[in-house]
Design an enzyme around this catalytic site. Structure first.
Site, PDB file in Angstrom:
ATOM      1  N   HIS A 151       0.921  -1.218  -0.085  1.00  0.00           N
ATOM      2  CA  HIS A 151      -0.045  -0.065   0.275  1.00  0.00           C
ATOM      3  C   HIS A 151       0.878   1.213  -0.048  1.00  0.00           C
ATOM      4  O   HIS A 151       0.280   2.464  -0.348  1.00  0.00           O
ATOM      5  CB  HIS A 151      -0.898   0.192   1.200  1.00  0.00           C
ATOM      6  CG  HIS A 151      -2.038   0.653   1.085  1.00  0.00           C
ATOM      7  ND1 HIS A 151      -2.442   1.931   0.376  1.00  0.00           N
ATOM      8  CD2 HIS A 151      -3.617   0.540   1.398  1.00  0.00           C
ATOM      9  CE1 HIS A 151      -3.445   2.420   0.342  1.00  0.00           C
ATOM     10  NE2 HIS A 151      -4.323   1.390   0.714  1.00  0.00           N
ATOM     11  N   SER A 152       2.149   1.182   0.623  1.00  0.00           N
ATOM     12  CA  SER A 152       2.989   2.577   0.383  1.00  0.00           C
ATOM     13  C   SER A 152       3.161   2.933  -1.015  1.00  0.00           C
ATOM     14  O   SER A 152       3.636   4.074  -1.359  1.00  0.00           O
ATOM     15  CB  SER A 152       4.371   2.067   1.125  1.00  0.00           C
ATOM     16  OG  SER A 152       4.946   1.103   0.489  1.00  0.00           O
TER      17      SER A 152
END
Length: 520
Positions: free
Chosen positions: A179-180
């Site tokens: 998700h980063s």
């Protein structure tokens, strides 16, 4: 240009990770988020992590996004790999490592590197002879995948290709991204920017854009009354925003959802997830939408509320099975149950898949921007048995219309940013975790292509995005594709041991709502 030649060119364009630069770029939170990739030098080898990206590397927020793609034909890895090299790897995030700069206070940064696609494109050796159910095999494969995190020695994404014939496809691709790298909507948009229409292999998919609805009452007033009406709308926005921000702060401090069979215990983010999905008719949802003068999103939320109510009534009934008459038709749900969904909203407007495609092709003038600007919306769900199934839809529309008249996402984003700047990433992570864990679930609805598409020549049968690593026992995603809507559940099996039943309850609720309209 073949695959080997491309690798040689990239090796010349990129320096090794160990290369020391004399100056590390120092960007503020806003500046680093506003980077337009097309304006950066493609061989810029270092990039600081944005605040939101750092948040997703905290131990209690190690979130991974999953996109399941069913294909109409078997998948040929030798076709996929060269196409990935000339598209996805041109995005800096997908060809960068996460590196901790110990000499600079442990700050994290992206560092461009060479990408070995053989380590990112996984093609497991599948024994079809020992496979009892292909659908269960794929489901178990993703379940086992959710037990793992990304290898930090390479860019945090991979693509798993399963040439397994299931009930809905001939093969399955599983695209996994940390998700980063970006928010869910942007990452799905990037994936769609790698596809083309089946009917026109040179054309990108058509994605419907949101249209701002004009208030039908606005034209009824002019002069003083028009000014008064606009003033009233401003007051509505101000009041709703004040209330929503207060509820956000109350949730951070003390306000929790009711304990229910859907709410997971502390530490739920570390558990593996079971992913199940069903495909329903988008035309059925549009029929309800048109008949009741609302949006597809209203219908999705309404049928979800109805399905959750059916499921919870059954679960509470099982707890009362020793009591006479505790059946599915009897109302077993406690009064005034509080059940909310946390919506993580990227408040940055999307540039669209055309800009992302231009960026990957290194075209000048692309408007594609990247980065998480995440705000929070707390969406209350109406739970309870209704005599009229249409009441779920009406209540959903009322809830969503109310949330549209609020700047909740913007203000909660700024609150999180202020906490981050004043108290650091640990406190900001604890605040975000507390907000999410005090609610019950996560809900989203993504708009997909209007026509059949192919992923590097492989026609897509369905799209099913979701995630794991969040502090919720339940996540529900809706994803449209042509005339179909896929409902995807990501669940913790210790909390929700029968996710297929929950999925069936949501699908059955759609049928009941449609039948209620037909018989009215």
């Amino acid at each position: 240009m073949d695959h080997e030649e491309g690798i040689r060119l990239r090796k010349r364009a990129l320096k090794p990770i160990e290369t020391k630069r004399e100056k590390i770029h120092k960007l503020g939170a806003e500046e680093e988020e506003e980077i337009c990739w097309c304006e950066k030098e493609i061989n810029n080898e270092e990039e600081p992590l944005s605040p939101s990206a750092r948040l997703f590397h905290e131990p209690n927020f190690n979130v991974h996004i999953i996109a399941i793609m069913g294909c109409v034909t078997r998948i040929n890895p030798d076709v996929i790999k060269p196409r990935l090299f000339h598209t996805l790897l041109n995005h800096p995030r997908f060809s960068s490592l996460l590196v901790v700069d110990e000499k600079n206070g442990g700050k994290m940064k992206w560092v461009r590197t060479e990408v070995d696609l053989d380590k990112h494109v996984i093609v497991p050796d599948v024994n079809h002879a020992d496979m009892e159910s292909p659908d269960h095999f794929v489901e178990d494969y993703i379940f086992e995948l959710s037990k793992t995190s990304m290898d930090k020695s390479r860019p945090p994404w991979d693509l798993h290709l399963l040439n397994v014939k299931t009930s809905q496809s001939e093969a399955v691709g599983i695209f996994r991204v940390h998700h980063s790298l970006g928010d869910g909507t942007s990452l799905i948009s990037l994936l769609l920017a790698c596809t083309h229409q089946v009917s026109d292999p040179e054309a990108l998919p058509t994605i419907p854009m949101k249209k701002e609805k004009q208030d039908s009452r606005k034209g009824e007033f002019g002069g003083f009354w028009g000014w008064l009406f606009r003033f009233w709308l401003v007051l509505q926005f101000v009041w709703n925003t004040i209330v929503d921000v207060f509820m956000f702060m109350a949730t951070a401090v003390f306000l929790k959802d009711s304990n229910s069979p859907l709410k997971g215990p502390p530490g739920i983010e570390h558990n593996p997830r079971r992913f199940v999905f069903r495909t329903v008719s988008l035309d059925d949802m549009k029929f309800i939408k048109n008949a009741m003068n609302m949006t597809v999103n209203d219908v999705a939320l309404g049928m979800t509320q109805a399905g959750l109510s059916r499921y919870l009534n059954r679960r509470y009934g099982e707890n009362k099975k020793d009591e006479e008459g505790s059946t599915q038709k009897k109302n077993n749900i406690p009064n005034k149950i509080r059940l909310r969904s946390t919506l993580l909203v990227n408040i940055r407007p999307s540039a669209g898949i055309q800009s992302l495609a231009d960026m990957m092709e290194k075209k000048k003038g692309s408007e594609a921007k990247w980065g998480n600007w995440i705000g929070y919306i707390l969406l209350p769900f109406t739970i309870g048995l209704k005599d009229d199934p249409l009441d779920y839809i009406r209540k959903a529309k009322s809830t969503i219309d109310r949330k549209k008249n609020s700047f909740e996402a913007i203000y909660t984003f700024f609150i999180a940013e202020i906490v981050l700047k004043l108290f650091g990433i640990k406190v900001a992570s604890a605040l975000s975790h507390r907000i999410i864990s005090h609610t019950t679930m996560c809900f989203s609805n993504l708009v997909g292509p209007l026509e059949e598409i192919g992923f590097y020549g492989h026609q897509i049968a369905y799209l099913a995005p979701s995630s794991y690593g969040q502090p919720h026992a339940l996540m529900i995603n809706f994803q449209s594709y042509v005339n179909k809507m896929t409902i995807v559940l990501s669940v913790d099996e210790d909390t929700i041991p029968d996710p297929h039943q929950l999925c069936d309850d949501i699908v059955e609720s759609l049928r009941l709502i449609k039948d209620a309209l037909l018989h009215n």
